[in-house]
Motif scaffolding. Sequence first.
Motif, mmCIF file in Angstrom:
data_model
loop_
_atom_site.group_PDB
_atom_site.id
_atom_site.type_symbol
_atom_site.label_atom_id
_atom_site.label_comp_id
_atom_site.label_asym_id
_atom_site.label_seq_id
_atom_site.Cartn_x
_atom_site.Cartn_y
_atom_site.Cartn_z
ATOM 1 N N GLY A 141 41.879 -7.543 -12.658
ATOM 2 C CA GLY A 141 42.820 -8.552 -12.033
ATOM 3 C C GLY A 141 44.277 -8.063 -12.565
ATOM 4 N N GLN A 142 44.197 -7.704 -13.895
ATOM 5 C CA GLN A 142 45.608 -7.229 -14.509
ATOM 6 C C GLN A 142 46.062 -5.699 -13.835
ATOM 7 O OE1 GLN A 142 44.835 -7.402 -18.627
ATOM 8 N NE2 GLN A 142 46.210 -8.933 -18.906
ATOM 9 N N ALA A 143 45.142 -4.920 -13.729
ATOM 10 C CA ALA A 143 45.459 -3.589 -13.320
ATOM 11 C C ALA A 143 45.794 -3.877 -11.670
ATOM 12 C CB ALA A 143 44.341 -2.718 -13.091
ATOM 13 N N ALA A 144 45.166 -4.672 -11.093
ATOM 14 C CA ALA A 144 45.520 -4.950 -9.476
ATOM 15 C C ALA A 144 46.870 -5.431 -9.434
ATOM 16 C CB ALA A 144 44.656 -5.726 -8.849
ATOM 17 N N PHE A 145 47.183 -6.604 -10.317
ATOM 18 C CA PHE A 145 48.491 -7.203 -10.243
ATOM 19 C C PHE A 145 49.702 -6.132 -10.648
ATOM 20 C CE2 PHE A 145 51.921 -9.494 -12.612
ATOM 21 C CZ PHE A 145 52.168 -10.187 -11.726
#
Length: 202
Positions: A191-195
């Motif tokens: 999720g952090q990488a996608a954000f």
Amino acid sequence: MPDPSRIARLRITLDDTEPTVWRTVEVPLSASLKLLHEVIQAAMPFQDYHLFQFQEGSARYAIPHPEWPDVNTRSAKTTKLGALVDRGTTAFAYTYDFGDNWQHTITVEELGPADPTVAYPRFLDGARRAPPEDVGGTMGFEEFLEAVTKPRHRERKRMLEWYGGPFDPDELDRETIEAGMAKLARRRAIGQAAFAKSRSQL
């Protein structure tokens, strides 16, 4: 906005258990209370079959039901752990399964910088096995333990069949707990990488 580079060390104590069932975990302050719920489920571990809520003073946090809105309940999805910590909260309550009514005390033991080499949330330590789902609350758990820990108890066979295998109350199933926590940490990292990717494309 809670600092994503800071973490809280939390002690999760299952109330009214003797000897005490407890866990220690580290959770980013940027985590939502919904994620903290999932951390507690993985740490015990429970199966996340039932409703839950957090209580901090008069404030209640849960997943609001779209058909039955409650003005007194705030969203656990949008409230960050850091929001509670930033206003000086050092302990708050968590209830899982309003039938069995498993009440927990969450204590903030320590705040500090996140280790960039560590995937959070992570499990640190604990003691004793948590109650099985739908065992009937504190009283039901006491009766269950009485039956399964006494070889000649008349209910032992029936209780073990219901549970689906042996139950050692002193055993901490560290492997299952750490696997569940690692799954949450992987999902958070994705999720952090996608954000971060979406931000870079702005």
